[in-house]
Design an enzyme around this catalytic site. Sequence first.
Site, PDB file in Angstrom:
ATOM      1  N   CYS A 196      -3.941   2.804 -13.092  1.00  0.00           N
ATOM      2  CA  CYS A 196      -3.785   2.172 -11.783  1.00  0.00           C
ATOM      3  C   CYS A 196      -3.843   3.206 -10.678  1.00  0.00           C
ATOM      4  CB  CYS A 196      -2.500   1.350 -11.732  1.00  0.00           C
ATOM      5  SG  CYS A 196      -1.058   2.295 -12.177  1.00  0.00           S
TER       6      CYS A 196
ATOM      7  N   CYS B  71       2.905  -4.640   8.055  1.00  0.00           N
ATOM      8  CA  CYS B  71       3.368  -4.671   6.666  1.00  0.00           C
ATOM      9  C   CYS B  71       2.713  -3.552   5.858  1.00  0.00           C
ATOM     10  CB  CYS B  71       3.041  -6.022   6.051  1.00  0.00           C
ATOM     11  SG  CYS B  71       3.474  -6.158   4.318  1.00  0.00           S
TER      12      CYS B  71
END
Length: 479
Positions: free
Chosen positions: A436, A78
């Site tokens: 971020c 993933c």
Amino acid sequence: MFEKNEIVEVTITDCSTEGEGIGKKDGFALFVKDAVIGDRVKVKVLKAKKTYAYARLEEIIEPSPYRVEPKCPYHRQCGGCQIQALSYEKQLEFKQQKITNNLIRIGGFSQEFVDSITEPIVGMEEPYHYRNKAQYPIGTDKNGKPIAGFYAGRTHSIIANTDCALGARENKIILETILNHMEKNGIPAYDEEAGTGLIRHVLIRTAFTGGQIMVCLVINKKNTKGEIIKNQNALIESLIKIQGMHSISVSINTEKTNVIMGKQIINLWGEERIEDTIHVRDMKKEGYPFTGEELTFSISPLSFYQVNPKQTEKLYSLALEYAGLTGKESVWDLYCGIGTISLFMAGKAGKVYGVEIVPQAIEDARKNAERNSIKNAEFFVGKAEEVLPGFYEKNSGDEMLHPDVIVVDPPRKGCDEACLTTMLKMEPKRIVYVSCDSATLARDLKILCEGGYELKRVRGVDQFGHSVHVETVVLLSHE
Ligand code: SAH
């Protein structure tokens, strides 16, 4: 130099910004996905360059003391969790290092200076099941059955997994309900290549404070007259049996694009928005005790909302502390989303202006001001790099031209130069930059510091445990 397919034994001594383990041999660097700092590994070279190579992990000869058993069986395939096999403590160290390195390498600050103003990174108490939002791509497996899951790293092939270890626990039953309905009614998943099929993504958002759940199905369909999804009522009936279900909608997206959400939202059942409450704390006190300030926000499907509610409280508390408000200040909050930071600031400032590009988010922000009886906040729709210069040109003499504080919280690509230049012209006393992506943060800090600001404080807040991402809050001052 390494050769393709060569088998090499190496000790992993570092971690790349993307989370790969790095081992050095004879001056060459080997990047090994899924190897963690401290591992002694056997790898196979996949792609060799002049000074470095990418290699595949073949065998862990001696596991690192920092290696832990990951909760998710799909963590290697993933693309969501790059460092789940690394102990959480070590993850925090890695993220701290990443911020420091970017400030030095890209920002041009010295190590000594950065170390002297950096405060300890704020970690999570429980780094699993922390996310309040998930966007699951929907696809079809070999046997033609609909699946939901996550994209494998750097690809668009879907790994079926309805039980992500980072997401809300309710996601599984919601996804299974939707997949069952698709199968029973022969509703096809979207096929990216062909541009055919119906269901593209499922967005699930859960408000952790009150438990309200929002489900939005992103669909490939232009004509929305009558029934939008086959046997829609049966699907709604099953979904509303799930505790907390509050809003069910579809988003129309018929474009061939990687952008997940379409611009049009059609509500199928319940409210258009869900509500969540955020408490801010006093970050100076140990343990981040709740200081009694809380606001409730309504959130629509197209609006941005921080994904880790527990850490968001700490992040906002820090941003507030850095802003140093006493009750009179004028504040701009650029990239304000649904007005969360703006409205917390408004409680401690004279006047706050928020700017945000997504019209629905500004609609939410105005509703949120009203909902919390806040009268000293105004919101503008548009790009920060257009609204701010536009305001600056047209409003000479206005007190908001030279505010006390400017807060920015841009997406990963950071601030546009036109936005930074105008900020410099406005000469706020303080700038609070919430970021971020510490690489674009460092790039922008260089510009702001060359423009006369001094970097005063830096602190990381881990919003995204098990991924390589980290949030950073910094304070710049002109005083
Ligand atoms: N401060 C908010 C939102 C941060 S996310 C919060 O904490 O919730 C960044 C926001 O910037 C998103 O809402 C995004 O829609 C918005 N945005 C992206 N590009 C923008 C631009 N050029 N100008 C203004 N807002 C932008």
